[in-house]
Write a protein that holds these residues in place. Structure first.
Motif: not given
Length: 809
Positions: A458-484
């Motif tokens: 629910e954090f990702f789908t409701k409460t966290g204010d996340f949006t879907y976008s194909l313009s993004t990087q990978g999932s390393g530590n820095s990218a993971l931190k930036d995404f979250l």
């Protein structure tokens, strides 16, 4: 020397094509420095007249010194001279850069390793270009290494190369060819085009010598080059769009768009973004099942997380686990006491799939009927083959899905690492503490592993204010931190990875699955396309095993065909006793473990509205004849541009023809037709264009009266046309030469009469051409182009000259 400079310019112009692949400008300035270093090496080699092999070594040495100074100066002697330490440092950076470029999607971040990799690569291309053009005198072949720079973005990115970047690269190559031509002509033993020039070094004033004048050849080469570039930019715009071609796949979300009409799935994580960004939806597979409900079809199970990305442990399949030997191994963690739902699914893969050695399957598979040597990995139940490929394969799979509800999952004991492989809880030690704090905050007050998992989803789908976008990087530590913590925008791979990491942080074994969503219903079959490529997390619960969760936004604002599992969702209504139900406590009308949260999916409904009764997959792309028609229409509009310009010009002149002009001119200079008598100027200009369009162009020395006489006699004008042309000629002569032109009546009728008489003397084809492709307008466009080219030529001939005062000083 000239060719070395031209080679450097051409190489750097071609390197501009790489700009969509990178963030920031460090690669740009690094590449510029590398090209300049190679150019300096080439100039030194040319000055010393070194052979080709020695010149290449000098350029390599210059590039090596530059890379050492730019990236390993602290390990070098005097910050410039390479040492053993600097070589080791450069090798480490190259390895890091290669790993980064494999991990990140374009545009990749400007890390030091990526900058070194790019700078060195452009420098090597510059060496090869200089070798071909300046040493071996094969300037045309120098285009091949430059083509490599254009190939990389063209094959990695789904978008075409931008036309400004292409023009810059093409101009660079054209300038190299022109420089080579000038060099060759300038060394001819006998002058062909001769002009007299003063020799600046001659001691005798006024001394002259004859040299080859190559300006005409140079200008012709420029015109050919500019024309070729213009055609290369304009013609493809009028042609139907083609599919992207993939030869390389770099990083998470790489292109992976396939070759021609084939669908390429080169590795577990590099294909997702490219599949989702394909310009057309392509059917990957179709299936039917006994309960007629959609199910996610897993291909890969990624179990290891190294702090940079999720990876897959190499599957192991013994001969005992061949699918032909009967039931597959028992699903890990599934208790015999857990109620299961047995479903049979028949799957048909597309013939266009290429290099796929894993079977897309609903989880957990218990038995598979398939031809070939296919084996199951015991720990993940991935089914793979080292001999066969899945393209065009049809097979049947029996699944035993745990029939769970929120109440059942909430009552399960806390997940234990001992119950599953410890690798499903392993995380790197250098994981940012902010992410650990976020996991604790999101799952605060959770009473069970299941409730913690629901809170994370629910954090990702409701409460966290996340949006879907194909313009993004990978999932390393820095990218993971930036995404979250900052951007909170990504596509399914980021959502799946992030939820798996947060689940592991709170003690829930987790992994990432990659495959396809359940697709959409077409006739009596479910069809799955490239746009249904997906990644989702699977979490482990003692007694039921691995269950899929869905953190990615669904519906029109996310992954259109993704469906949230019913056991993770609260009901929108109260229970019969008025109490609020536990999340997922009761199944919805669609009680599939992957049943949709809301079947009113706008994107799904749009696709389902086009379903045909035949039951065959519907191709929602534009037919080829439509593309050809659009391309032909665009080409026709381009071809009609001269006709449009001619029509606008004629309309403007016709309006002026209705004016009545009288009165003397003010000045002698104003006695030019266009100055004091605009109506006369319009009539004369229109008559001149009509004559040119009909192939009767006026001679430059021909007076208005002589022109009228020639047309009347040669084309045997009648009384009215002869009088009209005489009226126009008289008005022009009075406007040009008379001090007082007197009153000039409107000439619209006279010009129309003359045009009709002229049109009657030419063929129908000539009249059609005069309307659709008027030569008078084409002449003006050609003159404009020649003016631009002449301007470039004049800029090239600018020389710095000392003034008399400077000479005296």
């Amino acid at each position: 020397m000239r060719l070395s400079i031209a080679s450097a310019v051409a190489t750097f112009c071609a390197a501009v094509l790489l700009y969509p692949l990178f963030q920031g400008g460090s690669w740009f300035w690094g590449s510029l420095g590398a090209v300049l270093a190679v150019m300096c090496g080439g100039l030194v080699s040319g000055r010393l007249s070194l052979p080709a092999w020695a010149a290449a070594l000098v350029s390599v040495a210059a590039l090596w010194i530059y890379l050492t100074m730019a990236f390993a100066s602290d390990k070098a002697w005097a910050w410039v001279v390479p040492t053993k330490g600097s070589v080791v440092e450069l090798a480490k950076l190259l390895g890091t850069g290669w790993a980064d470029i494999q991990r990140f999607a374009a545009p990749v971040p400007a890390t030091e390793g990526i900058a070194l990799l790019t700078t060195g690569g452009v420098g090597l291309i510059a060496i090869v270009v200089d070798l071909f053009a300046a040493r071996l005198r094969r300037a045309a072949l120098a285009g091949l290494p430059m083509l490599a720079l254009a190939t990389v973005p063209a094959t990695i990115l789904p978008d075409p190369i931008s036309w400004p970047a292409f023009i810059i690269a093409a101009l660079g190559f054209t300038s190299l060819l022109i420089a080579d031509g000038r060099e060759r002509v300038g060394h001819w033993g006998r002058a062909v085009l001769v002009r007299r020039t003063r020799v600046a070094t001659s001691p005798v004033p006024g001394a002259e010598r004859e040299t080859a004048d190559t300006r005409g050849l140079r200008l012709s080469g420029k015109r050919i080059g500019f024309a070729a570039i213009a055609l290369a930019v304009l013609v493809p715009a009028a042609l139907p769009a083609m599919e992207p071609v993939s030869f390389f796949t770099f990083g998470v979300g790489g292109n992976g768009s396939g070759r021609g009409n084939s669908i390429s799935i080169p590795n577990p994580i590099a294909n997702l973004k490219g599949q989702l960004q394909l310009p057309e939806r392509r059917v990957v597979l179709s299936y039917t099942n006994t309960d007629d409900k959609p199910r996610y079809l897993r291909i890969y199970s990624l179990d290891t997380f190294d702090g940079e990305q999720f990876g897959m442990t190499e599957p192991k399949g013994s001969p005992d686990n061949r699918t032909e030997n009967g039931p597959l191994p028992t699903p890990p963690g599934l208790s015999p006491a857990t109620k299961v739902s047995n479903v049979t699914t028949k799957i048909q893969l597309s013939d266009e799939i290429e290099r796929l050695s894993f079977l897309p399957l609903p989880y957990p598979p218990r038995q598979i009927n398939v031809d070939g040597d296919w084996r199951a990995d015991v720990s993940t139940l991935m089914v793979f083959s080292t001999r066969d490929e899945a393209a065009g394969l049809g097979y049947e799979v029996l699944t035993a899905e745990p029939a769970v509800t929120g109440d059942v999952l909430d009552s399960l004991p806390q997940a234990r690492a001992s119950a599953s492989d410890p690798r499903y809880l392993k995380l790197p030690d250098n994981l940012p503490p902010e992410i650990r704090d976020l996991a604790a905050k999101v799952t605060a007050n959770a009473r069970s592993s299941y409730e913690a998992a629901v809170k994370i989803q629910e954090f990702f789908t409701k409460t966290g204010d996340f949006t879907y976008s194909l313009s993004t990087q990978g999932s390393g530590n820095s990218a993971l931190k930036d995404f979250l913590l900052r951007s909170r925008a990504g596509y399914c791979e980021q959502f799946a990875t992030s939820m798996a990491v947060l689940a592991r942080l709170v003690g829930i074994p987790a992994r990432v699955a990659i495959g396809y969503t359940g697709g959409t219903k077409v006739g009596d079959r479910w069809t799955v396309g490239t746009n249904d490529s997906h990644s989702w997390p699977e979490l482990y619960f003692d007694g039921v095993g691995w269950l899929p969760f869905e953190p990615t936004p669904t519906g029109s604002l996310g992954q259109g065909s993704a469906r949230v599992p019913a056991y993770t969702q609260p009901l929108p209504r109260s229970t019969s006793d008025g109490s609020t139900p536990t999340p997922g406590a009761t199944s919805t009308a669609d009680d599939s473990p992957l049943g949709p949260q809301n079947r009113d999916n706008p994107r799904a409904l749009d696709r389902e509205a086009t379903i045909a009764d035949s039951g065959l997959p519907v191709d929602d792309s534009m037919p080829l004849i439509g593309k050809i028609g659009i391309g032909a229409g665009v080409l026709l509009l381009i071809l009609l541009i001269p006709a449009g310009i001619r029509l606008i010009t004629r309309s403007r002149r016709v309006r002026a023809l209705g004016w009545k002009v009288s009165g003397p001119s003010d000045e002698v200079t104003a006695r030019v037709v266009a100055g004091s008598h605009p109506a006369v100027a319009a009539a004369w200009a229109e008559l001149d264009d009509v004559l040119f369009d009909y192939g009767m162009a006026r001679e430059p020395s021909e007076t208005p009266r002589a022109l009228a006489r020639r047309l009347t006699e040669r084309y045997e004008f009648g009384a009215e046309p002869a009088a009209s042309i005489a009226t126009i000629a008289s008005a022009v002569e009075r406007a040009l030469f008379a001090r007082d032109a007197g009153e000039i009546t409107p000439m619209k009728k006279d010009l129309r009469e003359v045009r009709r008489a002229l049109a009657a003397t030419v063929s129908r084809w000539r009249r059609v051409r005069a309307v659709l492709l008027p030569p008078s307008t084409l002449r003006r466009l050609r003159q404009m182009g020649e003016g631009v080219l002449d301007g470039f030529d004049r800029l090239e001939n600018i020389r710095w000259r000392r003034t008399a005062a400077q000479k005296g000083s």
